[in-house]
Design a protein around this motif. Structure first.
Motif, short mmCIF file in Angstrom:
data_model
loop_
_atom_site.label_atom_id
_atom_site.label_comp_id
_atom_site.label_asym_id
_atom_site.label_seq_id
_atom_site.Cartn_x
_atom_site.Cartn_y
_atom_site.Cartn_z
N VAL A 172 4.77 35.41 6.91
CA VAL A 172 3.64 36.00 7.61
C VAL A 172 2.67 34.88 8.00
O VAL A 172 2.11 34.21 7.12
N ASP A 173 2.51 34.68 9.31
CA ASP A 173 1.59 33.64 9.78
C ASP A 173 1.24 33.95 11.23
O ASP A 173 2.12 34.34 12.00
N ASP A 174 -0.02 33.75 11.59
CA ASP A 174 -0.42 34.02 12.97
C ASP A 174 -0.07 32.86 13.91
O ASP A 174 -0.15 33.02 15.12
N SER A 175 0.36 31.75 13.38
CA SER A 175 0.76 30.60 14.20
C SER A 175 2.26 30.67 14.48
O SER A 175 3.08 30.61 13.56
N THR A 176 2.60 30.76 15.76
CA THR A 176 4.01 30.82 16.15
C THR A 176 4.75 29.57 15.69
O THR A 176 5.86 29.66 15.18
N SER A 177 4.12 28.39 15.84
CA SER A 177 4.81 27.15 15.48
C SER A 177 5.07 27.08 13.97
O SER A 177 6.14 26.64 13.53
N ARG B 22 5.42 29.71 11.94
CA ARG B 22 6.49 30.68 11.67
C ARG B 22 7.85 30.08 12.00
O ARG B 22 8.80 30.22 11.22
N GLN B 23 7.93 29.41 13.14
CA GLN B 23 9.22 28.83 13.55
C GLN B 23 9.67 27.73 12.60
O GLN B 23 10.85 27.67 12.24
N MET B 24 8.74 26.88 12.15
CA MET B 24 9.11 25.79 11.23
C MET B 24 9.54 26.34 9.88
O MET B 24 10.53 25.90 9.29
N VAL B 25 8.78 27.31 9.37
CA VAL B 25 9.11 27.89 8.06
C VAL B 25 10.43 28.65 8.15
O VAL B 25 11.28 28.53 7.26
N GLU B 26 10.61 29.40 9.23
CA GLU B 26 11.84 30.16 9.40
C GLU B 26 13.05 29.22 9.46
O GLU B 26 14.07 29.47 8.80
N ALA C 90 6.43 38.02 10.55
CA ALA C 90 5.36 38.89 11.01
C ALA C 90 4.19 38.02 11.43
O ALA C 90 3.94 36.98 10.83
N LYS C 91 3.44 38.47 12.46
CA LYS C 91 2.36 37.64 13.01
C LYS C 91 1.02 37.83 12.30
O LYS C 91 0.08 37.07 12.53
N ASP C 92 0.91 38.84 11.46
CA ASP C 92 -0.32 39.03 10.68
C ASP C 92 -0.05 39.97 9.50
O ASP C 92 1.05 40.53 9.37
N GLY C 93 -1.05 40.12 8.66
CA GLY C 93 -0.86 40.93 7.46
C GLY C 93 -0.58 42.39 7.74
O GLY C 93 0.19 43.02 7.02
N VAL D 224 7.84 37.22 -0.35
CA VAL D 224 6.91 37.24 0.77
C VAL D 224 6.12 35.93 0.74
O VAL D 224 5.55 35.56 -0.28
N LEU D 225 6.11 35.23 1.87
CA LEU D 225 5.35 33.99 2.03
C LEU D 225 4.31 34.25 3.09
O LEU D 225 4.64 34.51 4.25
#
Length: 121
Positions: free
Chosen positions: A8-13, A15-19, A32-35, A50-51
């Motif tokens: 869960v992170d609002d930053s696309t970049s 999310r992509q790096m963690v994914e 997910a883009k937010d809580g 959940v991260l």
């Protein structure tokens, strides 16, 4: 069957790096883009870990943790906060909300995989 992780992170970049990091270790990942989006996903799906980021629109990480801990099937699910917030006060609030752990950005991919392995057993 691989473990299913919700990031869960609002930053696309971010999310992509963690994914990409988690998928490199064969984990199944949903983002997910937010809580609020994460909370709605958790009401209909099951995740092993959940991260979450802390500072997000609609629902922040601490509110998400408190909300998830209120759902019966997420009472014991590992939840780690990955955030730029590094103060002892915020970490204490995280523990009080029910966070399993706290990681400070920028994240180290090797450390993230180590944490995922540890909390997932």
């Amino acid at each position: 069957m691989s473990k299913h992780i919700l990031i869960v992170d609002d930053s696309t970049s971010v999310r992509q790096m963690v994914e990409a990091t988690l998928k490199s270790a064969s984990y199944t990942v949903t983002a997910a883009k937010d809580g609020l989006e994460a909370f709605n996903l958790c009401k209909t799906a099951s995740f092993d870990f959940v991260l979450t980021d802390q500072n997000m629109p609609n629902m922040d990480g601490l509110t998400l943790i408190k909300s998830l801990r209120g759902l019966g099937n997420y009472a014991k699910t590992p939840i780690v906060v990955l955030t730029t917030e590094a103060s002892d006060s915020m970490k204490a609030q995280g523990r009080a909300a029910g966070a399993t752990g706290w990681m400070v950005k920028p994240f180290d991919p090797a450390k993230l995989l180590e944490v995922a392995k540890k909390v997932l057993g």
